[in-house]
Design an enzyme around this catalytic site. Structure first.
Site, PDB file in Angstrom:
ATOM      1  N   ASP A  26      69.695   4.075  52.135  1.00  0.00           N
ATOM      2  CA  ASP A  26      68.831   4.402  50.999  1.00  0.00           C
ATOM      3  C   ASP A  26      69.445   3.782  49.745  1.00  0.00           C
ATOM      4  O   ASP A  26      70.657   3.855  49.546  1.00  0.00           O
ATOM      5  CB  ASP A  26      68.764   5.937  50.879  1.00  0.00           C
ATOM      6  CG  ASP A  26      67.908   6.387  49.714  1.00  0.00           C
ATOM      7  OD1 ASP A  26      67.070   5.570  49.244  1.00  0.00           O
ATOM      8  OD2 ASP A  26      68.067   7.538  49.275  1.00  0.00           O
ATOM      9  N   ASP A  34      65.580   2.210  52.761  1.00  0.00           N
ATOM     10  CA  ASP A  34      64.600   1.263  52.217  1.00  0.00           C
ATOM     11  C   ASP A  34      65.093  -0.174  52.376  1.00  0.00           C
ATOM     12  O   ASP A  34      66.209  -0.417  52.852  1.00  0.00           O
ATOM     13  CB  ASP A  34      64.295   1.605  50.748  1.00  0.00           C
ATOM     14  CG  ASP A  34      65.563   1.844  49.945  1.00  0.00           C
ATOM     15  OD1 ASP A  34      66.520   1.059  50.117  1.00  0.00           O
ATOM     16  OD2 ASP A  34      65.613   2.824  49.167  1.00  0.00           O
ATOM     17  N   ASP A 103      57.717  -5.393  63.127  1.00  0.00           N
ATOM     18  CA  ASP A 103      56.968  -4.612  64.092  1.00  0.00           C
ATOM     19  C   ASP A 103      55.491  -4.839  63.778  1.00  0.00           C
ATOM     20  O   ASP A 103      55.056  -4.627  62.643  1.00  0.00           O
ATOM     21  CB  ASP A 103      57.311  -3.129  63.889  1.00  0.00           C
ATOM     22  CG  ASP A 103      57.420  -2.367  65.177  1.00  0.00           C
ATOM     23  OD1 ASP A 103      56.448  -2.396  65.935  1.00  0.00           O
ATOM     24  OD2 ASP A 103      58.468  -1.730  65.398  1.00  0.00           O
ATOM     25  N   ASP A 205      53.896  -3.540  69.095  1.00  0.00           N
ATOM     26  CA  ASP A 205      53.836  -2.135  69.495  1.00  0.00           C
ATOM     27  C   ASP A 205      52.797  -1.913  70.603  1.00  0.00           C
ATOM     28  O   ASP A 205      51.690  -2.449  70.539  1.00  0.00           O
ATOM     29  CB  ASP A 205      53.446  -1.325  68.247  1.00  0.00           C
ATOM     30  CG  ASP A 205      53.607   0.162  68.423  1.00  0.00           C
ATOM     31  OD1 ASP A 205      54.744   0.618  68.595  1.00  0.00           O
ATOM     32  OD2 ASP A 205      52.580   0.879  68.365  1.00  0.00           O
ATOM     33  N   GLU A 268      56.170  -4.536  73.527  1.00  0.00           N
ATOM     34  CA  GLU A 268      56.627  -3.213  73.962  1.00  0.00           C
ATOM     35  C   GLU A 268      55.751  -2.788  75.134  1.00  0.00           C
ATOM     36  O   GLU A 268      54.545  -2.577  74.970  1.00  0.00           O
ATOM     37  CB  GLU A 268      56.510  -2.171  72.843  1.00  0.00           C
ATOM     38  CG  GLU A 268      57.116  -0.842  73.281  1.00  0.00           C
ATOM     39  CD  GLU A 268      56.523   0.397  72.632  1.00  0.00           C
ATOM     40  OE1 GLU A 268      57.132   1.468  72.740  1.00  0.00           O
ATOM     41  OE2 GLU A 268      55.429   0.311  72.035  1.00  0.00           O
ATOM     42  N   HIS A 329      64.138   3.792  69.056  1.00  0.00           N
ATOM     43  CA  HIS A 329      63.811   4.955  68.232  1.00  0.00           C
ATOM     44  C   HIS A 329      62.942   5.976  68.964  1.00  0.00           C
ATOM     45  O   HIS A 329      62.535   6.965  68.357  1.00  0.00           O
ATOM     46  CB  HIS A 329      63.102   4.469  66.972  1.00  0.00           C
ATOM     47  CG  HIS A 329      61.798   3.781  67.288  1.00  0.00           C
ATOM     48  ND1 HIS A 329      61.744   2.602  68.009  1.00  0.00           N
ATOM     49  CD2 HIS A 329      60.518   4.121  67.028  1.00  0.00           C
ATOM     50  CE1 HIS A 329      60.483   2.246  68.162  1.00  0.00           C
ATOM     51  NE2 HIS A 329      59.718   3.155  67.579  1.00  0.00           N
ATOM     52  N   ASP A 330      62.628   5.703  70.212  1.00  0.00           N
ATOM     53  CA  ASP A 330      61.767   6.617  70.972  1.00  0.00           C
ATOM     54  C   ASP A 330      62.496   7.365  72.080  1.00  0.00           C
ATOM     55  O   ASP A 330      61.900   8.226  72.726  1.00  0.00           O
ATOM     56  CB  ASP A 330      60.620   5.825  71.625  1.00  0.00           C
ATOM     57  CG  ASP A 330      59.662   5.236  70.603  1.00  0.00           C
ATOM     58  OD1 ASP A 330      59.466   5.861  69.547  1.00  0.00           O
ATOM     59  OD2 ASP A 330      59.120   4.142  70.867  1.00  0.00           O
TER      60      ASP A 330
HETATM   61  C1  GLC Z   1      55.398   2.863  70.086  1.00  0.00           C
HETATM   62  C2  GLC Z   1      56.470   3.153  69.069  1.00  0.00           C
HETATM   63  C3  GLC Z   1      56.477   4.628  68.792  1.00  0.00           C
HETATM   64  C4  GLC Z   1      55.137   5.018  68.239  1.00  0.00           C
HETATM   65  C5  GLC Z   1      54.016   4.605  69.177  1.00  0.00           C
HETATM   66  C6  GLC Z   1      52.681   4.674  68.510  1.00  0.00           C
HETATM   67  O1  GLC Z   1      55.687   3.415  71.322  1.00  0.00           O
HETATM   68  O2  GLC Z   1      57.692   2.660  69.511  1.00  0.00           O
HETATM   69  O3  GLC Z   1      57.504   4.985  67.907  1.00  0.00           O
HETATM   70  O4  GLC Z   1      55.097   6.388  68.009  1.00  0.00           O
HETATM   71  O5  GLC Z   1      54.163   3.276  69.613  1.00  0.00           O
HETATM   72  O6  GLC Z   1      52.530   3.628  67.588  1.00  0.00           O
END
Ligand code: GLC
Length: 536
Positions: A26, A34, A103, A205, A268, A329-330
């Site tokens: 931050d 940020d 992304d 994504d 992804e 992050h998931d």
């Molecule tokens: C992907 C992202 C995840 C998000 C989902 C919906 O799986 O990695 O964080 O919540 O898509 O966009």
């Protein structure tokens, strides 16, 4: 055997580092990371030896899903800074010889995106067909049984216009109708906008969700469903994801990206290996890298991992470049899944497998999932299914830089609390410690970048059993390496069946191993792994 001096593309030779912008640094005291913050930390990122930064979404968004709900594809959220801040970041990344990928979230927008506001405004709005609108069934129930990944039905009733719209994720994330060519063109415009700025590519994504069955048929029931699973897993999403038509769309996306020089498309995709391979396309005309999530998903057991590596290597299409992901992050962080000691073995594995590795910020210092008290949970996946313990907040906590208040992440109140032990577990402290996880990561990355066999050599499985995995990486006319990993917590013996093999340990999870001469039988302690430079 692979030739050593073939030219590899930057993303084949490189190492990707994922930054979750809310949690990296931050700069303005609002407790949320940020873009200017990231710019101030580039020296650190560069010092890791990684070559490519992937930023999770930085676009304007109501943040219902923390940026994966975009309300403008061609701007930056004021929470993260401005387009000018972004330009500075991009220039700074490039001036360090690194690449930056963004992304791209094409499957759905925010429900606050002007496109959706128009679309829902009336049935005859020109943008009505930009989203997936359907009448209910005669009894008023949703058009089919499709479920949202984040819990509940995938259909939301819109009272004013008396129809349902489909959302594979939150109701605040309506799915776009990719069967509509105007939608395709709108998204391609956004892609051009960032590529024109000089962005080096995208992680796309949920790319396998992009287009749905045109008859919207019911998904079949999943016979393997168990109560601890997310409610979404009650059905097998055969009609709502991975449709044959998705490949045409990805080819178009790729064609567009290929009009620019050397840009990268990563998809992804959570699918079994055989289906995943289809996303490379025919002769590699779809995504360059369909993310390979096996190390995130498989139980951390030597037999499963060894088999998965072998199957993946076998399944790859000719010229399909492999890749491996250890965290994102998931999913829970690796150090929490397998333990801090075993996470060192995992680092050795990730950075010695064949193919582009992707690292998640903080894993290089062994960050663990942080327990977030229930009244502080922010992730909608956690809030919607409280009994399932699916919140992704624990793996999204602020980067632990130093032992200052809030680990040097912010001067304000961090949006998620920090690990209790950040004063001991942080970058500063590990930088001073040659035995730290950070030191191990740096050495492995450095060696991988120096050695043609590790960077691009062939993968030769040597041995595996209930505890161990051993393999050789080799390329013509260059030093070869043997990697032996103990994925268990107990000691194990490894005997080189090829008695001609001898070498010196160059990097090990336990640094005391380094410099040891290796031949015939090696006895590894639990959670130990060694990388041996073969001398014969
Ligand atoms: C992907 C992202 C995840 C998000 C989902 C919906 O799986 O990695 O964080 O919540 O898509 O966009």
């Amino acid at each position: 055997m692979t030739e050593p001096h073939q030219n590899y593309l930057w993303w084949q030779e490189g190492i990707i580092y994922q930054i979750y912008p809310r949690s990296f640094q931050d700069s303005n005291g609002d407790g949320i990371g940020d873009i200017p913050g990231i710019s101030t930390r580039l020296d650190y990122v560069q010092s890791l030896g990684v070559t490519t930064i992937w930023l999770s979404p930085i676009f304007p968004s109501p943040m219902a899903d923390f940026g994966y709900d975009i309300s403008d594809y061609q701007d930056v959220s004021p929470l993260f800074g401005s387009l000018a801040d972004f330009d500075v970041l991009l220039t700074e990344v490039h001036s360090r010889g690194m690449k930056l990928i963004l992304d791209l979230v094409p499957n759905h927008t925010s429900s606050q995106h002007p496109w959706f506001l128009e679309s829902r405004s009336s049935r005859d709005n020109p943008k009505r067909d930009w989203y997936i609108w359907q009448d209910g069934r005669p009894d008023g129930s949703p058009p089919n049984n499709w479920l949202s990944v984040f819990g509940g039905s995938g259909w939301e009733w819109d009272e004013p216009t008396q129809q349902y719209y489909y959302h594979g994720f939150l109701k605040e994330q309506p799915d776009l109708n990719w069967r509509n060519p105007v939608v395709q063109e709108a998204m391609f415009t956004a892609i051009r906008f960032w590529l024109d700025k000089g962005v080096d590519g995208f992680r796309v994504d949920v790319i396998w969700h992009l287009i749905k069955d045109n008859q919207l048929r019911d998904n079949p029931v999943n016979p393997d469903y168990e109560p601890h699973m997310a409610t979404y897993d009650q059905l097998v999403p055969v009609y709502s994801t991975d449709q044959p038509e998705v490949h045409d769309l990805i080819r178009q996306m790729r064609q567009l990206v290929d009009t620019y020089e050397e840009r990268l498309l990563i998809g992804e995709i959570y699918l079994p290996v055989q289906q995943l391979m289809a996303y490379y396309g025919v002769d590699g005309n779809e995504v360059h890298l369909p993310f390979n999530f096996q190390l995130l998903l498989l139980p951390w057991e030597a037999p499963q991992i060894a088999t998965a590596i072998a199957e993946y290597e076998r399944a790859l299409p000719v010229n399909g470049w492999p890749n491996w992901v250890l965290g994102n992050h998931d999913r829970p962080r690796i150090a929490s899944r397998v333990g801090t000691e075993q996470a060192r073995v995992a680092a050795l594995l990730l950075l010695t497998l064949r193919g582009t590795p992707t690292l998640y910020y903080g894993d290089e210092i062994g960050m663990r999932d942080v327990a977030i008290p229930f009244d502080e949970v922010q992730d909608p996946q956690g809030l919607n299914m409280p009994e399932k313990n699916l919140s992704r907040d624990p793996e999204r906590t602020p980067m632990q830089w130093n032992s200052q208040p809030n680990a040097g992440f912010t001067e304000g109140k961090p949006w998620l609390r920090l690990a209790r032990d950040f004063a001991r577990q942080n970058v500063d402290q590990q930088q001073a410690d040659p035995y730290s996880m950070l030191a191990l990561y740096k050495r492995l990355i450095d060696l991988r970048q120096q050695e043609p066999s590790l960077k691009a050599g062939d993968y030769l499985p040597v041995y595996s059993d209930a505890q161990l995995i051993a393999y050789i990486r080799h390329i013509k006319n260059a030093p070869r390496f043997l990697i032996v990993l103990n994925l268990s917590h107990h000691p194990a013996y490894f005997t080189l069946t090829d008695h001609a093999l001898k070498g010196i340990v160059e990097v090990a999870t336990l640094p005391e191993w380094e410099g040891s001469f290796i031949s015939e039988t090696i006895s590894l302690g639990g959670d130990e792994g060694i990388l041996v430079r073969l001398t014969t």
